[in-house]
Each structure stands twice: as C-alpha cells, then as structure tokens.
Write a protein that holds these residues in place. Structure first.
Motif, PDB file in Angstrom:
ATOM      1  N   GLY A 116       0.796  -1.213   0.000  1.00 14.64           N
ATOM      2  CA  GLY A 116       0.000   0.000   0.000  1.00 14.64           C
ATOM      3  C   GLY A 116       0.831   1.267   0.000  1.00 14.64           C
ATOM      4  N   GLU A 117       2.149   1.101   0.030  1.00 16.52           N
ATOM      5  CA  GLU A 117       3.026   2.276   0.086  1.00 16.52           C
ATOM      6  C   GLU A 117       4.053   2.221  -1.049  1.00 16.52           C
ATOM      7  OE1 GLU A 117       4.537   2.378   4.078  1.00 16.52           O
ATOM      8  OE2 GLU A 117       2.557   2.663   4.970  1.00 16.52           O
ATOM      9  N   ALA A 118       5.270   1.845  -0.709  1.00 17.57           N
ATOM     10  CA  ALA A 118       6.347   1.906  -1.705  1.00 17.57           C
ATOM     11  C   ALA A 118       6.642   0.573  -2.374  1.00 17.57           C
ATOM     12  CB  ALA A 118       7.622   2.440  -1.052  1.00 17.57           C
ATOM     13  N   HIS A 119       6.106  -0.501  -1.827  1.00 22.32           N
ATOM     14  CA  HIS A 119       6.486  -1.827  -2.305  1.00 22.32           C
ATOM     15  C   HIS A 119       5.300  -2.514  -2.988  1.00 22.32           C
ATOM     16  CE1 HIS A 119      10.399  -1.676  -0.282  1.00 22.32           C
ATOM     17  NE2 HIS A 119       9.747  -0.995   0.640  1.00 22.32           N
ATOM     18  N   TRP A 120       5.233  -2.330  -4.302  1.00 27.07           N
ATOM     19  CA  TRP A 120       4.157  -2.886  -5.109  1.00 27.07           C
ATOM     20  C   TRP A 120       4.739  -3.811  -6.181  1.00 27.07           C
ATOM     21  CZ3 TRP A 120      -0.938  -2.332  -4.165  1.00 27.07           C
ATOM     22  CH2 TRP A 120      -1.380  -1.242  -3.398  1.00 27.07           C
ATOM     23  N   SER A 121       3.922  -4.751  -6.629  1.00 32.36           N
ATOM     24  CA  SER A 121       4.273  -5.502  -7.833  1.00 32.36           C
ATOM     25  C   SER A 121       4.025  -4.621  -9.048  1.00 32.36           C
ATOM     26  CB  SER A 121       3.405  -6.760  -7.943  1.00 32.36           C
ATOM     27  OG  SER A 121       2.059  -6.405  -8.267  1.00 32.36           O
ATOM     28  N   GLU A 122       4.381  -5.120 -10.220  1.00 27.57           N
ATOM     29  CA  GLU A 122       3.975  -4.474 -11.454  1.00 27.57           C
ATOM     30  C   GLU A 122       2.464  -4.632 -11.628  1.00 27.57           C
ATOM     31  OE1 GLU A 122       5.379  -7.311 -10.992  1.00 27.57           O
ATOM     32  OE2 GLU A 122       5.145  -8.722 -12.656  1.00 27.57           O
ATOM     33  N   TRP A 123       1.878  -3.891 -12.555  1.00 29.85           N
ATOM     34  CA  TRP A 123       0.477  -4.089 -12.925  1.00 29.85           C
ATOM     35  C   TRP A 123       0.389  -5.306 -13.831  1.00 29.85           C
ATOM     36  CZ3 TRP A 123      -3.490  -1.611 -10.684  1.00 29.85           C
ATOM     37  CH2 TRP A 123      -3.233  -0.412 -10.026  1.00 29.85           C
ATOM     38  N   ILE A 124      -0.582  -6.178 -13.555  1.00 32.24           N
ATOM     39  CA  ILE A 124      -0.710  -7.467 -14.244  1.00 32.24           C
ATOM     40  C   ILE A 124      -2.124  -7.575 -14.823  1.00 32.24           C
ATOM     41  CG2 ILE A 124      -0.570  -9.973 -13.955  1.00 32.24           C
ATOM     42  CD1 ILE A 124       1.055  -9.249 -11.302  1.00 32.24           C
ATOM     43  N   GLN A 125      -2.252  -8.070 -16.049  1.00 33.85           N
ATOM     44  CA  GLN A 125      -3.547  -8.150 -16.714  1.00 33.85           C
ATOM     45  C   GLN A 125      -4.135  -9.554 -16.676  1.00 33.85           C
ATOM     46  OE1 GLN A 125      -3.336  -4.605 -20.048  1.00 33.85           O
ATOM     47  NE2 GLN A 125      -3.119  -6.683 -20.751  1.00 33.85           N
ATOM     48  N   PHE A 126      -5.453  -9.636 -16.581  1.00 35.58           N
ATOM     49  CA  PHE A 126      -6.195 -10.882 -16.786  1.00 35.58           C
ATOM     50  C   PHE A 126      -7.585 -10.535 -17.298  1.00 35.58           C
ATOM     51  CE2 PHE A 126      -7.654  -9.722 -12.556  1.00 35.58           C
ATOM     52  CZ  PHE A 126      -8.987 -10.109 -12.538  1.00 35.58           C
ATOM     53  N   ARG A 127      -8.224 -11.485 -17.956  1.00 35.95           N
ATOM     54  CA  ARG A 127      -9.567 -11.277 -18.489  1.00 35.95           C
ATOM     55  C   ARG A 127     -10.550 -12.205 -17.785  1.00 35.95           C
ATOM     56  NH1 ARG A 127     -11.880  -8.798 -22.728  1.00 35.95           N
ATOM     57  NH2 ARG A 127      -9.848  -8.241 -23.612  1.00 35.95           N
ATOM     58  N   THR A 128     -11.680 -11.678 -17.387  1.00 41.50           N
ATOM     59  CA  THR A 128     -12.736 -12.499 -16.810  1.00 41.50           C
ATOM     60  C   THR A 128     -13.411 -13.328 -17.902  1.00 41.50           C
ATOM     61  OG1 THR A 128     -14.233 -10.616 -17.028  1.00 41.50           O
ATOM     62  CG2 THR A 128     -13.233 -10.972 -14.860  1.00 41.50           C
ATOM     63  N   ALA A 129     -14.061 -14.402 -17.473  1.00 36.96           N
ATOM     64  CA  ALA A 129     -14.778 -15.259 -18.414  1.00 36.96           C
ATOM     65  C   ALA A 129     -16.024 -14.548 -18.939  1.00 36.96           C
ATOM     66  CB  ALA A 129     -15.186 -16.557 -17.725  1.00 36.96           C
ATOM     67  N   LYS A 130     -16.500 -15.021 -20.073  1.00 36.25           N
ATOM     68  CA  LYS A 130     -17.805 -14.558 -20.547  1.00 36.25           C
ATOM     69  C   LYS A 130     -18.885 -15.204 -19.682  1.00 36.25           C
ATOM     70  CE  LYS A 130     -16.553 -13.701 -25.392  1.00 36.25           C
ATOM     71  NZ  LYS A 130     -15.080 -13.808 -25.242  1.00 36.25           N
ATOM     72  N   SER A 131     -20.060 -14.623 -19.666  1.00 32.23           N
ATOM     73  CA  SER A 131     -21.134 -15.132 -18.812  1.00 32.23           C
ATOM     74  C   SER A 131     -21.904 -16.265 -19.480  1.00 32.23           C
ATOM     75  CB  SER A 131     -22.094 -14.000 -18.437  1.00 32.23           C
ATOM     76  OG  SER A 131     -22.597 -13.376 -19.598  1.00 32.23           O
TER      77      SER A 131
END
Length: 440
Positions: free
Chosen positions: A130-145
């Motif tokens: 929540g401060e200085a130590h974050w991962s990179e931004w990572i992408q994923f896609r949700t399933a279709k309904s």
C-alpha cells in the motif's frame, strides 16, 4: 569511552547480531528465494464465478502486515491508475521451519478476492504493502457469462529439476497459447512437498505467467510427505497458504482445497485428490456430474486411470470412477503421475461413427518435467477388457497440451517442449443427444 559512544556501540552490536541472525536464516538461499517487502510468488486462482471473480495470493517478509491489492479496468494507457480500487488483503504468518529441511524462517502469505467484476473484461491488478512496495500491474480477463470459445493449457508432472528443465516447457506453452483462459497443473508440481527451495523454483520457472494465467492446481502424491521421520504423510505445508482454492464444506476437512469444481463458460472442471479418501470423492463426483448442465465435463486428478507406465495401477478409479464417467458422458480425463505420454478412449469406437455410443471418454496421461518412465505396452493392451483403446503414446519426451473449445468441437493438441505438434484429437459433440465422434 563517552556515554554517547558507548550507546552507539551497543546499538551497532545489536544491529550486527540481528544481521547475523538474518544471514543465518537466509544461509544457502538464492536471492530470489529470500522474502522481502517486495511481493513474490504471485498467483491467480479461481474463487466463485470466473466471470465475476478471481483470487490472488502472494508472499512477503514479515514486515508487511497491512497488505493491499489494487484493481481497475485496463485502458490503452496508464490513466486506469486514477480509477483503481484498493482492497485489504488477508495475511497469515507461515513458518518454513515446520519442516526441518527448510531454513528457520517466517514469512507472510497474503490473499485477496476480486468480486463483482464484469464478465469478459480485461482487468489490471497489483499487490503490495500500500506504500512503496508494489508488484507491477498485471492483466487478466474475466470469463464470458455464457458459452463461448475457450482455450486452456494442461501440464503433467513438472516435479524434478523444475527451474532447470520445466521452465522452458511453461514458457514455450505461453508462446503457443498466450491468451489461455486458465492452466491445469495435474499434480506433482514439485518433488519434495514441504521443501521451500523447490516451490521457489516452481514460481521462478513460471515467473509472471503464474500471475497472469489463472491456475487450477491438482495435488499429486509428491504433494504429500511426513513432516518428521516416521510421521504420517501430510499435505505440503505451503499448499493452502499459497493457493486460494474453493472449500467444499460437504467433504472431509482433509480434502478441502484439494477437491473442487470450476465452472468456466459452460465447461465443468472437476478436480480430484487421487491420494486420499477416494470413497468420499466418489459420492462427490456423482453429485457434480448428475447436477451438471455444462456442455463439456472434464475430470482432472493426478493418478492415471489407465496407467501406461510399468508398475502403476489405479484400480480403484477404473472400478469406481470410470463407471460414473461413462454414466454421465464425461468428455475428457486429464492425468499425470506416470512420466510417460498416452492418449486413449472408452469405449472402442464402432465402425459406424454415427452410432451414439461410438465415443465415451478420452483419457490422457502426460508429463511436462524431465523425469521419464518406460511405457508398459502389455499393460496398455490389457485395458481392452475395460473397453479402452489406445490412440497414441510416447516416452522420453516432455510435453504440454493446449485444449481449445469452440462451438460443438473440442480440439486437443499435445506439443513437445520444442513446440512441435505431436498428437491431436478432435471431439465433435451433439449437445442435444450427447453423442460424440473422435477424429485423430
């Protein structure tokens, strides 16, 4: 010596002792095994409806006590950051020293669930303090309904020398199917269940792929080992902290997070624990298959129902689970354990492929790691008594499999680690009658 200098010397001594103690805990570890404030071992799993939810788990050192996750809809630029939602994570202390083969070291595992997501939406997330130590931004896609084209990857045992020899398999699989919706790891992810250095290798081998492909992990026999010499076999002490998996309350507690079901776009995937309490799972299998309205039903467990390797025999499954697979027209069974490759089907196809009983279930055993066994060709022939017909086999080869489902067709392809297609099977299904045909 002045009082000021004396106090400084005491502080320095304490700091030195602390540093030495830390070095002792880290002795013999590679830098990528040592926990820090920076998140590592990030992995996505399913929790709830794949169209609207995901779970994420990661690890840090014990200084991170108020872990956070952020998530937003992906955009073509970085402006999504302003709209990112911040969520609190759950944290738990984990003592690697519970197993004497590990360094005496405590870490924190953190987990969070993303809920109320939109179907078929590309999201970005990151995890941290929540401060200085974050991962990179990572992408994923949700399933279709609803029912839609789906592609996923399946691995047999990684198990041995994972960083040296399995890393190229998962990376080649990612090159082949980068947009895979999920990945099935069919047991024996590592060799020594509690040994943290091996889990470190598994995570490093997959790298960012673990945090982007949603994982369906399956327990194998090598996920069980005594914590102390002469003690009972126990599930890997890392399993439950590092994977956030569904808990089926109706099952015995020992089976929690090792037996579960995922419903993904009209595909039902039933995950079994082929090591323990098989009778309890027999009841669960029938309940899950009887209630399934999915267009495709897939079973995965570690031990091979039709074992192709010398000295292997999962008789219980053939006698108790196979009849259920036939009764409910299961389409595909994905196994590991035998360190060889074999694909076959039950029942034997008739000459008239229009016969509604022409194809029952396709069974696959595969291996992705370097440990290889010999095929037992006589044993494979003996399975004819169970209606099993072998279609293809191999030994001394590392594989990965890509399964694509679209309309009324399931296309299964086995690739070697070189990326060459070795085996292909196409199942075509009439959803009204359940009748299937198989084309090699």
């Amino acid at each position: 010596m002045t009082i000021k200098y004396y106090l400084f010397a005491i502080v320095l001594s304490i700091s030195s002792l602390t540093a030495l103690r830390a070095q002792h805990h880290h002795e013999g570890l590679h830098h990528w095994e040592i926990p820090s404030k920076d998140p590592d071992r990030i992995i996505l799993t399913f929790s709830g409806d794949p169209a609207t939810s995901r779970a994420v788990t990661w690890r840090t050192d014990t200084t991170v006590v108020n872990a956070k996750v952020q998530i937003a809809k992906a955009t073509v630029n970085a402006k999504f950051v302003a709209a990112a939602q911040t969520l609190e994570a759950k944290s738990e202390v984990f003592d690697l020293g519970l197993y004497k083969g590990n360094n005496s070291l405590r870490v924190h595992y953190h987990s969070a669930e993303f809920n109320d997501l939109e179907p078929d939406q590309l999201y970005v997330y990151r995890v941290g303090d929540g401060e200085a130590h974050w991962s990179e931004w990572i992408q994923f896609r949700t399933a279709k309904s609803n029912y839609a084209p789906t592609q996923f990857v399946y691995f047999g045992d990684a198990q041995n020398e994972v960083l040296d020899h399995w890393s190229r398999v998962i990376r080649r699989a990612y090159q082949t199917a980068p947009d895979a919706s999920f990945v099935i790891h069919a047991g024996d992810l590592i060799n020594s269940s509690h040994r943290d250095s091996e889990w470190a290798e598994w995570y490093k081998a997959g790298g960012f792929i673990h945090s982007q492909w949603t994982a369906i992990p399956v327990v194998g026999n090598h996920e069980f080992y005594p914590l102390a010499k002469g003690g009972p076999r126990q599930l890997s002490i890392q399993w439950r902290p590092q994977f956030s998996l569904p808990v089926i309350e109706e099952l015995p507690a020992e089976l929690h997070e090792t037996v579960y079901t995922v419903d993904y776009q009209d595909i039902r995937i039933i995950v079994l624990n082929s090591n323990d309490q098989l009778e309890a799972q027999t009841t669960y299998i029938e309940k899950q298959l009887a209630s399934s309205t999915a267009k495709w039903n897939i079973i995965t467990c570690h031990h091979s129902v039709f074992s192709p390797a010398k000295g292997r025999d999962f008789q219980f499954a053939r006698e108790n689970w196979k009849p259920l697979f036939e009764k409910y027209n299961v389409d595909l069974v994905l196994n590991g354990h035998d360190h060889t490759y074999a694909r076959g089907h039950v029942p034997v196809r008739s000459a008239d492929t229009s016969d509604s009983d022409g194809l029952g279930t396709v069974y696959v055993t595969s291996v992705s790691g370097p440990k290889q066994y010999q095929l037992d060709k006589e044993q494979i022939k003996a399975y004819a008594a169970d209606g099993y017909q072998p279609d293809n086999s191999a030994e001394q080869t590392q594989f990965y499999q890509v399964i694509t489902i679209e309309d009324n067709t399931l296309t299964y392809i086995a690739y070697t680690v070189l990326g060459d297609e070795y085996d292909r099977a196409v199942i075509t299904k009439d959803f009204d009658s359940g009748a299937k045909t198989l084309q090699d």
